[in-house]
Write a protein that holds these residues in place. Structure first.
Motif, PDB file in Angstrom:
ATOM      1  N   ASP A  15       0.829  -1.199   0.000  1.00 55.37           N
ATOM      2  CA  ASP A  15       0.000   0.000   0.000  1.00 55.37           C
ATOM      3  C   ASP A  15       0.869   1.256   0.000  1.00 55.37           C
ATOM      4  OD1 ASP A  15      -2.645   1.265   0.161  1.00 55.37           O
ATOM      5  OD2 ASP A  15      -1.985   1.897   2.161  1.00 55.37           O
ATOM      6  N   GLY A  16       1.903   1.273   0.807  1.00 53.61           N
ATOM      7  CA  GLY A  16       2.800   2.425   0.847  1.00 53.61           C
ATOM      8  C   GLY A  16       3.494   2.671  -0.477  1.00 53.61           C
TER       9      GLY A  16
ATOM     10  N   ARG B 178       3.749   5.681  -5.654  1.00 51.05           N
ATOM     11  CA  ARG B 178       3.901   5.641  -7.113  1.00 51.05           C
ATOM     12  C   ARG B 178       2.719   6.272  -7.847  1.00 51.05           C
ATOM     13  NH1 ARG B 178       4.985   5.874 -11.817  1.00 51.05           N
ATOM     14  NH2 ARG B 178       5.571   4.202 -13.207  1.00 51.05           N
ATOM     15  N   PHE B 179       1.494   6.041  -7.352  1.00 49.28           N
ATOM     16  CA  PHE B 179       0.327   6.451  -8.116  1.00 49.28           C
ATOM     17  C   PHE B 179      -0.523   7.542  -7.471  1.00 49.28           C
ATOM     18  CE2 PHE B 179       1.166   2.089  -9.556  1.00 49.28           C
ATOM     19  CZ  PHE B 179       1.311   2.322 -10.909  1.00 49.28           C
ATOM     20  N   ALA B 180      -0.297   7.841  -6.203  1.00 44.50           N
ATOM     21  CA  ALA B 180      -1.164   8.816  -5.534  1.00 44.50           C
ATOM     22  C   ALA B 180      -0.393   9.957  -4.895  1.00 44.50           C
ATOM     23  CB  ALA B 180      -2.026   8.116  -4.483  1.00 44.50           C
ATOM     24  N   GLY B 181       0.863  10.097  -5.237  1.00 43.26           N
ATOM     25  CA  GLY B 181       1.647  11.212  -4.716  1.00 43.26           C
ATOM     26  C   GLY B 181       1.981  11.108  -3.237  1.00 43.26           C
ATOM     27  N   GLY B 182       1.888   9.926  -2.694  1.00 45.26           N
ATOM     28  CA  GLY B 182       2.220   9.742  -1.287  1.00 45.26           C
ATOM     29  C   GLY B 182       3.716   9.822  -1.060  1.00 45.26           C
ATOM     30  N   PRO B 183       4.119   9.919   0.187  1.00 47.05           N
ATOM     31  CA  PRO B 183       5.551   9.982   0.482  1.00 47.05           C
ATOM     32  C   PRO B 183       6.228   8.648   0.172  1.00 47.05           C
ATOM     33  CG  PRO B 183       4.301   9.728   2.503  1.00 47.05           C
ATOM     34  CD  PRO B 183       3.303   9.923   1.403  1.00 47.05           C
ATOM     35  N   ARG B 184       7.503   8.720  -0.127  1.00 50.27           N
ATOM     36  CA  ARG B 184       8.275   7.496  -0.365  1.00 50.27           C
ATOM     37  C   ARG B 184       8.306   6.699   0.940  1.00 50.27           C
ATOM     38  NH1 ARG B 184      12.072   5.263  -3.630  1.00 50.27           N
ATOM     39  NH2 ARG B 184      12.222   7.015  -5.053  1.00 50.27           N
ATOM     40  N   PRO B 185       7.881   5.449   0.895  1.00 53.96           N
ATOM     41  CA  PRO B 185       7.896   4.666   2.133  1.00 53.96           C
ATOM     42  C   PRO B 185       9.328   4.376   2.565  1.00 53.96           C
ATOM     43  CG  PRO B 185       7.156   3.313   0.292  1.00 53.96           C
ATOM     44  CD  PRO B 185       7.351   4.697  -0.231  1.00 53.96           C
ATOM     45  N   PRO B 186       9.569   4.458   3.843  1.00 50.00           N
ATOM     46  CA  PRO B 186      10.921   4.171   4.313  1.00 50.00           C
ATOM     47  C   PRO B 186      11.216   2.675   4.199  1.00 50.00           C
ATOM     48  CG  PRO B 186       9.472   4.492   6.179  1.00 50.00           C
ATOM     49  CD  PRO B 186       8.672   4.790   4.941  1.00 50.00           C
ATOM     50  N   GLY B 187      12.418   2.366   3.836  1.00 57.46           N
ATOM     51  CA  GLY B 187      12.835   0.973   3.803  1.00 57.46           C
ATOM     52  C   GLY B 187      13.251   0.544   5.196  1.00 57.46           C
ATOM     53  N   PRO B 188      13.589  -0.703   5.351  1.00 51.90           N
ATOM     54  CA  PRO B 188      14.064  -1.134   6.662  1.00 51.90           C
ATOM     55  C   PRO B 188      15.391  -0.452   6.977  1.00 51.90           C
ATOM     56  CG  PRO B 188      14.332  -2.892   5.049  1.00 51.90           C
ATOM     57  CD  PRO B 188      13.583  -1.791   4.380  1.00 51.90           C
ATOM     58  N   PRO B 189      15.639  -0.208   8.241  1.00 50.25           N
ATOM     59  CA  PRO B 189      16.921   0.414   8.590  1.00 50.25           C
ATOM     60  C   PRO B 189      18.082  -0.487   8.177  1.00 50.25           C
ATOM     61  CG  PRO B 189      15.625  -0.122  10.562  1.00 50.25           C
ATOM     62  CD  PRO B 189      14.825  -0.517   9.387  1.00 50.25           C
ATOM     63  N   LYS B 190      19.215   0.129   7.885  1.00 46.71           N
ATOM     64  CA  LYS B 190      20.356  -0.640   7.400  1.00 46.71           C
ATOM     65  C   LYS B 190      21.436  -0.846   8.449  1.00 46.71           C
ATOM     66  CE  LYS B 190      19.815   0.802   2.622  1.00 46.71           C
ATOM     67  NZ  LYS B 190      20.408   1.472   1.471  1.00 46.71           N
ATOM     68  N   TYR B 191      21.447   0.004   9.457  1.00 43.57           N
ATOM     69  CA  TYR B 191      22.597  -0.003  10.346  1.00 43.57           C
ATOM     70  C   TYR B 191      22.190   0.021  11.809  1.00 43.57           C
ATOM     71  CZ  TYR B 191      24.583   1.593   5.954  1.00 43.57           C
ATOM     72  OH  TYR B 191      24.919   1.715   4.636  1.00 43.57           O
ATOM     73  N   GLY B 192      23.109  -0.454  12.645  1.00 39.58           N
ATOM     74  CA  GLY B 192      23.046  -0.280  14.079  1.00 39.58           C
ATOM     75  C   GLY B 192      21.854  -0.913  14.783  1.00 39.58           C
ATOM     76  N   THR B 193      21.494  -0.273  15.884  1.00 41.19           N
ATOM     77  CA  THR B 193      20.423  -0.769  16.743  1.00 41.19           C
ATOM     78  C   THR B 193      19.089  -0.811  16.018  1.00 41.19           C
ATOM     79  OG1 THR B 193      21.577   0.150  18.658  1.00 41.19           O
ATOM     80  CG2 THR B 193      19.263  -0.414  18.954  1.00 41.19           C
ATOM     81  N   ALA B 194      18.842   0.176  15.169  1.00 42.85           N
ATOM     82  CA  ALA B 194      17.569   0.202  14.445  1.00 42.85           C
ATOM     83  C   ALA B 194      17.427  -1.051  13.576  1.00 42.85           C
ATOM     84  CB  ALA B 194      17.467   1.460  13.591  1.00 42.85           C
ATOM     85  N   ARG B 195      18.505  -1.486  12.943  1.00 40.63           N
ATOM     86  CA  ARG B 195      18.441  -2.704  12.118  1.00 40.63           C
ATOM     87  C   ARG B 195      18.222  -3.933  12.989  1.00 40.63           C
ATOM     88  NH1 ARG B 195      18.228  -4.269   6.680  1.00 40.63           N
ATOM     89  NH2 ARG B 195      18.266  -6.526   6.773  1.00 40.63           N
ATOM     90  N   ALA B 196      18.884  -3.987  14.133  1.00 37.52           N
ATOM     91  CA  ALA B 196      18.701  -5.114  15.045  1.00 37.52           C
ATOM     92  C   ALA B 196      17.250  -5.196  15.521  1.00 37.52           C
ATOM     93  CB  ALA B 196      19.657  -5.003  16.227  1.00 37.52           C
TER      94      ALA B 196
END
Length: 183
Positions: free
Chosen positions: A87-88, A93-111
């Protein structure tokens, strides 16, 4: 036949997801799109009913029944996550919504992200194990249900493997690359 139905259910999942998002964003009918998206879990109900019917008809429980339980388990655990992810991306792509964030790549956020995924996998394994146990009790014959016990072990193994991956991100987190002036 059950394996064919599992494949059909996977196709139906993606078709219903695509149709719901197309109605929501391309036809600009958000409520109608939501109704179509609410039909996605019915795919699991159809598969579950077919597996139970096969067992009640006297079929020997086999890998196809274990696969059906695993499919339903993963659908329960990851289904909403996948719908929200798609949905994000379609909204962007089609409704001008914000780019959805991908999963974090580094550090504690990725864990943390990996442990959340591990939690989803654990939920999938528990749902599958419960469904498999219900099937074992429904059949009531240990010789006819040995394959289902093996699937319970497989689900535990998958959860353990996912926990090892999550632990590796906790113990050895990837560091963000240092960017700075070159010498």
């Amino acid at each position: 036949m059950l394996v064919t139905l599992i494949i059909g259910c996977e196709i139906a999942f993606w078709v219903l997801l695509g149709a719901g998002l197309a109605v929501r964003y391309l036809l600009r009918r958000p409520r109608a799109g939501a109704v179509v998206l609410l039909c996605v879990p019915l795919v699991d109900v159809v598969l579950l009913a077919a597996a139970v019917a096969d067992l009640r008809a006297g079929g020997t429980a086999g890998s196809r029944h274990g696969l059906a339980a695993a499919y339903v388990g993963f659908s329960v655990a990851y289904g909403h996550y996948l719908v929200r992810w798609a949905d994000g991306h379609v909204a962007h792509r089609f409704a001008g919504g914000p780019r959805p964030p991908g999963p974090p790549k580094y550090g504690t956020a990725r864990a943390v992200h990996e442990w959340r995924m591990c939690g989803r996998t654990a939920v999938a394994a528990v749902v599958a194990a419960v469904l498999l146990e219900c099937a074992v009790r429904l059949v009531g014959d240990a010789d006819r249900t040995e394959a289902l016990r093996q699937w319970q072990l497989r689900m535990a193994w998958v959860t353990g493997l996912n926990a090892v991956v999550a632990a590796s991100y906790t113990l050895w987190p990837r560091r963000e690359p240092v960017t700075g002036p070159r010498r």
